[in-house]
Design a protein around this motif. Sequence first.
Motif, mmCIF file in Angstrom:
data_model
loop_
_atom_site.group_PDB
_atom_site.id
_atom_site.type_symbol
_atom_site.label_atom_id
_atom_site.label_comp_id
_atom_site.label_asym_id
_atom_site.label_seq_id
_atom_site.Cartn_x
_atom_site.Cartn_y
_atom_site.Cartn_z
ATOM 1 N N THR A 63 13.948 -46.731 38.079
ATOM 2 C CA THR A 63 14.872 -45.616 37.873
ATOM 3 C C THR A 63 16.271 -45.999 38.339
ATOM 4 O O THR A 63 17.263 -45.790 37.632
ATOM 5 C CB THR A 63 14.387 -44.368 38.629
ATOM 6 O OG1 THR A 63 13.154 -43.920 38.077
ATOM 7 C CG2 THR A 63 15.406 -43.246 38.554
ATOM 8 N N LEU A 87 18.513 -39.145 35.001
ATOM 9 C CA LEU A 87 17.508 -40.186 35.231
ATOM 10 C C LEU A 87 17.036 -40.221 36.678
ATOM 11 O O LEU A 87 15.929 -40.695 36.963
ATOM 12 C CB LEU A 87 18.070 -41.554 34.843
ATOM 13 C CG LEU A 87 18.283 -41.822 33.349
ATOM 14 C CD1 LEU A 87 18.982 -43.154 33.152
ATOM 15 C CD2 LEU A 87 16.959 -41.798 32.602
ATOM 16 N N THR A 120 10.328 -34.817 36.340
ATOM 17 C CA THR A 120 10.451 -35.746 35.213
ATOM 18 C C THR A 120 10.475 -35.003 33.893
ATOM 19 O O THR A 120 11.275 -35.322 32.993
ATOM 20 C CB THR A 120 9.288 -36.757 35.225
ATOM 21 O OG1 THR A 120 9.373 -37.558 36.412
ATOM 22 C CG2 THR A 120 9.341 -37.661 34.009
ATOM 23 N N TYR A 135 10.789 -45.837 42.829
ATOM 24 C CA TYR A 135 11.893 -45.492 41.921
ATOM 25 C C TYR A 135 12.805 -46.686 41.659
ATOM 26 O O TYR A 135 13.946 -46.513 41.239
ATOM 27 C CB TYR A 135 12.705 -44.322 42.489
ATOM 28 C CG TYR A 135 12.056 -42.975 42.322
ATOM 29 C CD1 TYR A 135 12.528 -42.050 41.398
ATOM 30 C CD2 TYR A 135 10.952 -42.619 43.082
ATOM 31 C CE1 TYR A 135 11.928 -40.813 41.243
ATOM 32 C CE2 TYR A 135 10.345 -41.386 42.943
ATOM 33 C CZ TYR A 135 10.836 -40.487 42.019
ATOM 34 O OH TYR A 135 10.245 -39.251 41.857
ATOM 35 N N VAL A 181 22.538 -40.097 32.235
ATOM 36 C CA VAL A 181 22.424 -41.076 33.318
ATOM 37 C C VAL A 181 22.069 -40.387 34.626
ATOM 38 O O VAL A 181 21.173 -40.826 35.365
ATOM 39 C CB VAL A 181 23.742 -41.868 33.460
ATOM 40 C CG1 VAL A 181 23.704 -42.746 34.701
ATOM 41 C CG2 VAL A 181 23.980 -42.719 32.219
ATOM 42 N N VAL A 192 13.654 -38.861 37.206
ATOM 43 C CA VAL A 192 12.537 -39.449 36.464
ATOM 44 C C VAL A 192 11.725 -40.367 37.374
ATOM 45 O O VAL A 192 12.260 -41.313 37.954
ATOM 46 C CB VAL A 192 13.050 -40.233 35.243
ATOM 47 C CG1 VAL A 192 11.896 -40.946 34.550
ATOM 48 C CG2 VAL A 192 13.768 -39.300 34.274
ATOM 49 N N ILE A 236 17.665 -34.590 28.882
ATOM 50 C CA ILE A 236 18.047 -35.765 28.089
ATOM 51 C C ILE A 236 17.992 -35.455 26.594
ATOM 52 O O ILE A 236 18.912 -35.798 25.832
ATOM 53 C CB ILE A 236 17.139 -36.952 28.447
ATOM 54 C CG1 ILE A 236 17.462 -37.441 29.872
ATOM 55 C CG2 ILE A 236 17.295 -38.090 27.440
ATOM 56 C CD1 ILE A 236 16.464 -38.433 30.427
ATOM 57 N N LEU A 247 19.577 -46.525 36.001
ATOM 58 C CA LEU A 247 20.666 -45.592 36.308
ATOM 59 C C LEU A 247 21.937 -46.351 36.660
ATOM 60 O O LEU A 247 23.025 -46.040 36.149
ATOM 61 C CB LEU A 247 20.232 -44.676 37.457
ATOM 62 C CG LEU A 247 21.075 -43.437 37.756
ATOM 63 C CD1 LEU A 247 20.233 -42.414 38.511
ATOM 64 C CD2 LEU A 247 22.315 -43.753 38.577
ATOM 65 N N ALA A 292 13.861 -33.415 33.523
ATOM 66 C CA ALA A 292 14.854 -34.421 33.148
ATOM 67 C C ALA A 292 14.723 -34.784 31.670
ATOM 68 O O ALA A 292 15.729 -34.998 30.975
ATOM 69 C CB ALA A 292 14.689 -35.661 34.013
ATOM 70 N N SER A 295 9.576 -43.249 37.519
ATOM 71 C CA SER A 295 9.272 -44.367 36.630
ATOM 72 C C SER A 295 8.071 -45.181 37.082
ATOM 73 O O SER A 295 7.748 -46.201 36.477
ATOM 74 C CB SER A 295 10.496 -45.286 36.533
ATOM 75 O OG SER A 295 10.863 -45.775 37.821
#
Length: 476
Positions: free
Chosen positions: A12, A264, A233, A9, A261, A267, A240, A16, A236, A269
């Motif tokens: 992420t 996130l 994810t 992460y 924010v 998420v 968003i 963030l 989220a 990534s």
Amino acid sequence: MDWFAASDYWLTRLVLQRALAGVYLVAFVSAALQFRALLGEHGLTPVPRFVRRVPFRASPSLFHWRYSDRLFAGVSWCGAALAAAIAAGAADAVPLGAAMAMWALLWLAYLSIVNVGQIWYSFGWESLLLEAGFLGIFLGNGETAPPVLVLWLLRWLAFRLEFGAGLIKWRGDRCWRELTCLDYHHETQPMPGPLSWFFHRLPKPLHRVEVAANHVAQLVVPFGLLMPQPVATYAAGVVIVTQLWLVLSGNFSWLNWLTIVIALAAVDSSAFSGPAPAYPAAPLWYVVLVCAATATVVALSYWPVRNMISRGQQMNASFNSLHLVNTYGAFGSVTRVRHEIVIEGTDDERPGEETVWREYGFRGKPGDVRRLPRQFAPYHLRLDWQMWFAALSPAYAAGWFEPFMTRLLEGDRATLRLLRHSPFPEEPPRYVRALLYRYRFTTREERRATGDWWQRTLVREFMPPVRGPGDAERSR
């Protein structure tokens, strides 16, 4: 400590943290540019008067020890500079302890502002920024892997934020259950944006779809934030997209951006961030601090959870003076009719039926019917928002509206800088008054015929003409 680190992460966390610092930057700049007229020594609700009657334990702030306009400006601009530096990557260029200290300074500085901000800082997004900012202290930097516990605390914050907002709507105004609230909301929201007229004029069946989708996004999707990947994810992503829809349709300061924010944190990534860096083991002192912060949040979660399951659910409430682990929610009720206060002034020595009154222009709130609403979010126009509340009820104007009118009569420069324009650029007026109008968006036919975005009808006088304190001397 494999259980502690979430190395995948790293991207992420990077996005963030930089975005959170960006929100801080906007908040501090907003404070620096507006405080003097609102909270300054000669402001509408002066900080020195506030700290004399409210003890430190009820509103911890460095301004309890000393206040001056210069100090407040210094705290605001230093906070903005520090936030800008972190957004540019400064916290990743220093040791872990120094990075945490930078985030802690941001949080302490903004806490000091919010806790003396009175009605001007009574909005849910102030507490949300402080809660997210507190968690940001413990997210670490490039020296260590993102801590799993803090990522989960941010997910928990996103859940409470969205689910609490959904509950307050479902329990509140029946138009949410009848799917009709958006027949009114785009027109009557505190500060419409440039696209609000177009959203309001969407077909009513589409408004029903909007409300139904909102219920799903806020009452069902938040549970996905607490589930394993990839469900978290996807959840989220829905949050968003929903928040971006709200960004387009109105001006809610940094609420929507900060919600994005925070979301996130859920998420994953790793699919597009490449291999995770080879982080060393986290220092023991850091692990202890993160665990202590986690235990604190878990313990303090009792109050917002109890509030969410209560039939008397509160909106946007803090249960402690540090604004940690708050409860959130908005628009439990939706106004059906929009009222606006219009402030006017005149140079006439004795106002009468023939008097020509000239209107003051505000930056964000509706006034001139031909002026398209502007986009200001994530910047927060604090006076404009309070004018919306004052139009709902004179009780919301108590304590600040009369001083505001007095500042206009004095031609106070700090106050006039909060406005878009003053019709008296050379000398202040002899009299000012306030009228209450009903505003509504024009129809498509009215818009084509007149070019107006609004139609307004006088309701009543909100405040009768008030004479300037120096007018007698000036008229000799």
